[in-house]
Every structure is written in structure tokens, then in C-alpha cells.
Write a protein that holds these residues in place. Structure first.
Motif, PDB file in Angstrom:
ATOM      1  N   VAL A   1     -37.120-104.670  98.167  1.00  0.00           N
ATOM      2  CA  VAL A   1     -37.699-103.440  97.878  1.00  0.00           C
ATOM      3  C   VAL A   1     -37.515-102.355  98.873  1.00  0.00           C
ATOM      4  CG1 VAL A   1     -39.934-102.466  97.102  1.00  0.00           C
ATOM      5  CG2 VAL A   1     -39.510-104.911  96.586  1.00  0.00           C
ATOM      6  N   VAL A   2     -37.008-101.194  98.697  1.00  0.00           N
ATOM      7  CA  VAL A   2     -36.653-100.129  99.478  1.00  0.00           C
ATOM      8  C   VAL A   2     -37.959 -99.165  99.427  1.00  0.00           C
ATOM      9  CG1 VAL A   2     -35.111 -98.640 100.553  1.00  0.00           C
ATOM     10  CG2 VAL A   2     -34.605-100.880  99.915  1.00  0.00           C
ATOM     11  N   PHE A   3     -38.457 -98.716 100.565  1.00  0.00           N
ATOM     12  CA  PHE A   3     -39.526 -97.636 100.272  1.00  0.00           C
ATOM     13  C   PHE A   3     -38.705 -96.421 101.138  1.00  0.00           C
ATOM     14  CE2 PHE A   3     -41.832-101.472  99.904  1.00  0.00           C
ATOM     15  CZ  PHE A   3     -42.870-100.977  98.857  1.00  0.00           C
ATOM     16  N   GLY A   4     -37.959 -95.774 100.515  1.00  0.00           N
ATOM     17  CA  GLY A   4     -37.461 -94.554 101.149  1.00  0.00           C
ATOM     18  C   GLY A   4     -36.704 -94.949 102.634  1.00  0.00           C
ATOM     19  N   HIS A   5     -36.170 -95.748 102.707  1.00  0.00           N
ATOM     20  CA  HIS A   5     -35.652 -96.353 104.226  1.00  0.00           C
ATOM     21  C   HIS A   5     -34.051 -96.592 103.845  1.00  0.00           C
ATOM     22  CE1 HIS A   5     -36.426 -98.073 108.086  1.00  0.00           C
ATOM     23  NE2 HIS A   5     -35.285 -98.656 107.974  1.00  0.00           N
ATOM     24  N   GLU A   6     -33.348 -96.529 105.030  1.00  0.00           N
ATOM     25  CA  GLU A   6     -31.981 -96.899 104.936  1.00  0.00           C
ATOM     26  C   GLU A   6     -31.573 -98.465 104.353  1.00  0.00           C
ATOM     27  OE1 GLU A   6     -27.822 -95.985 106.537  1.00  0.00           O
ATOM     28  OE2 GLU A   6     -29.405 -94.875 106.194  1.00  0.00           O
ATOM     29  N   ALA A   7     -30.796 -98.265 103.307  1.00  0.00           N
ATOM     30  CA  ALA A   7     -30.569 -99.616 102.725  1.00  0.00           C
ATOM     31  C   ALA A   7     -30.016-100.753 103.819  1.00  0.00           C
ATOM     32  CB  ALA A   7     -29.430 -99.548 101.736  1.00  0.00           C
ATOM     33  N   PRO A   8     -30.357-101.841 103.563  1.00  0.00           N
ATOM     34  CA  PRO A   8     -29.664-102.901 104.589  1.00  0.00           C
ATOM     35  C   PRO A   8     -28.191-103.120 104.353  1.00  0.00           C
ATOM     36  CG  PRO A   8     -31.527-103.587 103.498  1.00  0.00           C
ATOM     37  CD  PRO A   8     -31.147-102.361 102.791  1.00  0.00           C
ATOM     38  N   LEU A   9     -27.383-103.413 105.405  1.00  0.00           N
ATOM     39  CA  LEU A   9     -26.160-103.709 105.413  1.00  0.00           C
ATOM     40  C   LEU A   9     -25.874-105.275 105.189  1.00  0.00           C
ATOM     41  CD1 LEU A   9     -24.536-101.330 107.815  1.00  0.00           C
ATOM     42  CD2 LEU A   9     -24.643-101.156 105.429  1.00  0.00           C
ATOM     43  N   ALA A  10     -24.864-105.643 104.361  1.00  0.00           N
ATOM     44  CA  ALA A  10     -24.550-107.287 104.446  1.00  0.00           C
ATOM     45  C   ALA A  10     -23.426-107.489 105.157  1.00  0.00           C
ATOM     46  CB  ALA A  10     -24.501-107.780 102.980  1.00  0.00           C
ATOM     47  N   VAL A  11     -23.457-107.919 106.308  1.00  0.00           N
ATOM     48  CA  VAL A  11     -22.294-108.216 107.278  1.00  0.00           C
ATOM     49  C   VAL A  11     -21.749-109.461 107.395  1.00  0.00           C
ATOM     50  CG1 VAL A  11     -21.670-107.746 109.708  1.00  0.00           C
ATOM     51  CG2 VAL A  11     -23.368-106.302 108.641  1.00  0.00           C
ATOM     52  N   GLY A  12     -20.571-109.668 106.885  1.00  0.00           N
ATOM     53  CA  GLY A  12     -19.913-111.044 106.878  1.00  0.00           C
ATOM     54  C   GLY A  12     -18.676-110.919 107.681  1.00  0.00           C
ATOM     55  N   PRO A  13     -17.836-112.046 107.767  1.00  0.00           N
ATOM     56  CA  PRO A  13     -16.444-112.228 108.242  1.00  0.00           C
ATOM     57  C   PRO A  13     -15.471-111.413 107.446  1.00  0.00           C
ATOM     58  CG  PRO A  13     -17.544-114.320 108.127  1.00  0.00           C
ATOM     59  CD  PRO A  13     -18.536-113.320 107.257  1.00  0.00           C
ATOM     60  N   HIS A  14     -15.950-111.034 105.938  1.00  0.00           N
ATOM     61  CA  HIS A  14     -14.800-110.247 105.414  1.00  0.00           C
ATOM     62  C   HIS A  14     -15.286-108.834 105.064  1.00  0.00           C
ATOM     63  CE1 HIS A  14     -13.416-114.152 104.027  1.00  0.00           C
ATOM     64  NE2 HIS A  14     -14.618-114.506 103.561  1.00  0.00           N
TER      65      HIS A  14
END
Length: 397
Positions: free
Chosen positions: A276-289
Motif C-alpha cells: 500500500v503506497v501513501f503518496g510515497h516513492e514506489a519501492p524498487l525490486a532489486v535482484g541479480p537480473h
């Protein structure tokens, strides 16, 4: 979301978890600025000056006396020594003055006026040192209070807390305040582990108070409520109650709001997360690819729900076992260099992961973004900065 810029050297003293830079509070202890090999050498400069003045006076003509310069000795000691050390140098200055001046013939002696100057100078230096030491102790006490407040708001998270690998760093834009409106936490419970990161609008104690209120609500609702949407509703209700309370007190921050990201790690669905995002920067999914932003539908910040058509939705998203969620606050996204260009943390993370897939580990990600942010803005942060990375433990084998 706003603050006063600080110095680069202070930034590395605000790491919030093990694995981050060690704290560097030595700037408060003035006497520790003159240490060699762990031993205090603060007594050396005044002693060298004392000897230099006495030797110089003995090797100059009678018409050019330098012994009165010895009044500088307790003044130097007052800046880098303790009270007793300064007092000792004040007495030594008077004694050396008397001995050196008496060794000259009567017609060349500086006499009583300069003797009084040296004595009064030593007394004033000792009093100034006492004031300096008292001010340093007061500063240490204030910093202890600030650190205690920070630990109460941003409580230490044990390794593996909630069954997650995690790392975080918090950097206050106001280097002296050491605590601001950014907040984060992990709350394990019977319905899975919930994660919250956010940024309260404004600065000062009002922002800290708001962050504490939201974290208190999260820690209770995140544990008890089975539905993440209910946790989100509880956060909005708590924000509105807090705003009502501050408005009733007549405070100017009665319209404060907060951006936030609420993440749920369901126990029965290891390959997904709820967000759930309240007006915030969206998370990044960081992986080896590579690096990808989570495709979440954001809503209004906490405290502004009445301006929208409803609460932000809960998005269920796929997350690979080797992907780490990276979340940051405005201190990262709004960091600018001297030309006014914003810092692209996503691009730098993508380059780092392409060069070394192990950079996707939470601790390495946090260190990478922290260092990149400070380097980009030259250490002069315009806002409180939080970098938070979390993932499920990688499967063995």
C-alpha cells in the motif's frame, strides 16, 4: 520532509543498524581532537608555547621583551585542555614570567603591569575553560536525549527480525538534531510480517511526534490485524486523530501529513508481497537480473484521505526469492548536485547489480545508496534521508 543542510563528516555518524558505518561522536569531545595513538596530547601545544616564549625572551635584546606573550599559554590551554590543566598552565605562566623577568637587570624588566596581565589572563582563561567544558557537557546531554528519542522512534531491529534480511540507515539533515520525521519499522505477527517506511511533512519535534504516533499505531495494527487494508486504515485514522489533537492545542502543524509505504509479507504466499503506497516513492525490486519499480497504484499521503475518493488499494505483487525491496525517502530522491541535477539512485543501483549481482544484498544496497547520495550532494542533505532494504532469506542450496 525538509531540514537544514549538514556536513559530510557528520553523515556517517547516524547509521541505524549493525553493518553500517560506525558512529563518530568525537566531534563533541573537544579534547579528543588532539589525540595521537589513543593518548591525549592536548597538553603539548601550550607547553611548547610556554617554552618557546621563555627561550625567545631569553635570546632577544632587553629593549624587545617577549615574556608578556606568555599570557597566550593559558588561553591556548583553555581551548584544548580541561579546567585543571588550564589552571596548571595559568600558574606555570605566572611562575615562568616571574622567573624569566627577574633574571633580567632591573632596567629591562617588564615589571608589575605585565605580571598582572599574565595573572588576570590565566584566571580568565580558566573561567573560559570551565564555561567551555560545561557547554560540552550540556551538548553531550542533548545528544544523549536525541539518541534516546531516536531509539524510541526508530527502535533497533535485531538481525533476521520478522524472518527478513534487512538493513537501514537514517541520516538527519540537521546534523545537530540527529532525529527527524523519517520513520521505518518491521512488525512480525501471526498474520505475517509487515514493514512500514515513511516521511512526515515538515521538521522539528512536531514531525518526530507524528512519526512516533504512526509507528505506535503500526506496531499494534501490524501485529493484530489479519488484513493489510485494515492496517492501512488504522494508520489513516491515527494520523487524523493526531492532527485533531495538535489542532486543538492551537499548534501550527495541525495540517501535517505523511507519505508512507506499507508492505506485507504473507506467510502463506512466499512468492508475493502486498503493498500500500501513501503518496510515497514506489519501492524498487532489486535482484541479480536488474532493477524494477513495483507496479503499485499509489494513493494520497496519510492525513489527506478526505481529498480523495477512497483509501489506496492493496496491491499483491510477485517478488522473486532473490529480489530485495529497496525503499528510500525524499532525502535520496531530491538530493541535488551543484548543477541542480537530481540523484538517480535507481540507475546507480542497476549499474552496481549488473557489475556484481551480490550488490542486491540489503546491507550492500543500503551502503551503495547512502554513499551515492552523499557523494552526489557533496554531503549537504536538504532533507532527512532514510534508505531501507529488506528481503526474505534466500533459500539454501
Amino acid at each position: 520532509m525538509s531540514g537544514r543542510p549538514g556536513r559530510l563528516g557528520r553523515r556517517f555518524g547516524d547509521a541505524a543498524h549493525a553493518g553500517d558505518p560506525t558512529r563518530d561522536d568525537d566531534a563533541v569531545h573537544r579534547h579528543q581532537l588532539v589525540r595521537v595513538g589513543g593518548l591525549s596530547v592536548g597538553w603539548v601545544p601550550p607547553l611548547l608555547l610556554l617554552i618557546a616564549v621563555a627561550v625567545a625572551d631569553a635570546n632577544t635584546g632587553g629593549r624587545f621583551r617577549m615574556i608578556s606573550w606568555i599570557v597566550l599559554v593559558p588561553g591556548i590551554a583553555a581551548a584544548i585542555c580541561g579546567v585543571w590543566g588550564t589552571a596548571v598552565y595559568a600558574v606555570l605562566a605566572v611562575a615562568v614570567y616571574f622567573a624569566v623577568d627577574s633574571a633580567w637587570p632591573h632596567q629591562y624588566q617588564s615589571g608589575l603591569p605585565d605580571f598582572i596581565l599574565v595573572a588576570v589572563g590565566g584566571l580568565l582563561a580558566t573561567l573560559a575553560c570551565a564555561l567551555r567544558v560545561r557547554g560540552e557537557r550540556r551538548m553531550l546531554h542533548i545528544r544523549d536525549v536525541a539518541d534516546t528519542t531516536r531509539r524510541a522512534v526508530l527502535r533497533p531491529l535485531p538481525p533476521g527480525w520478522g524472518g527478513l534480511e534487512h538493513a537501514a540507515v537514517y541520516l538527519a539533515a540537521d546534523a545537530d538534531a540527529r532525529v527527524g520525521g523519517d520513520f521505518y519499522d518491521i512488525q512480525p505477527g501471526p498474520h505475517g510480517t509487515r514493514v512500514l517506511i515513511g516521511d512526515v511533512q515538515g521538521k522539528g519535534l512536531g514531525a518526530v511526534e507524528t512519526a512516533a504516533a504512526l509507528l505506535g499505531a503500526f506496531r499494534e495494527a501490524g501485529y493484530h490485524e489479519p488484513d493489510l487494508a485494515t492496517v492501512a486504515d488504522r494508520l489513516e485514522v491515527r494520523m487524523m486523530r493526531h492532527r485533531g489533537h495538535t489542532a486543538a492545542l492551537g499548534r501550527a502543524d495541525g495540517d501535517r501529513f505523511a507519505t508512507a509505504v506499507l508492505i506485507g509479507f504473507p506467510e502463506d504466499a512466499p512468492g508475493v508481497v502486498d503493498a500500500v503506497v501513501f503518496g510515497h516513492e514506489a519501492p524498487l525490486a532489486v535482484g541479480p537480473h536488474g532493477v524494477r519499480p513495483l507496479p503499485v497504484t499509489g494513493g494520497l499521503p496519510l492525513g489527506l484521505a478526505e481529498l480523495g475518493s477512497g483509501p489506496p488499494p492493496v496491491s499483491r505483487l510477485r517478488l522473486a526469492p532473490d529480489e530485495t525491496l529497496l525503499m528510500v525517502t525524499d532525502g535520496v530522491t531530491e538530493a541535488r548536485d551543484r548543477q541542480g541535477c537530481f540523484y538517480g539512485h535507481a540507475e546507480e543501483v542497476a549499474r552496481a547489480v549488473a557489475a556484481d549481482p551480490r550488490a542486491a544484498a540489503p546491507r550492500r544496497l543500503v551502503a551503495l545508496v547512502r554513499d551515492g547520495t552523499l557523494r552526489h550532494c557533496g554531503g549537504r542533505l536538504g532533507d532527512d534521508t532514510t534508505v531501507f532494504a529488506v528481503r526474505r532469506p534466500r533459500p539454501e542450496g
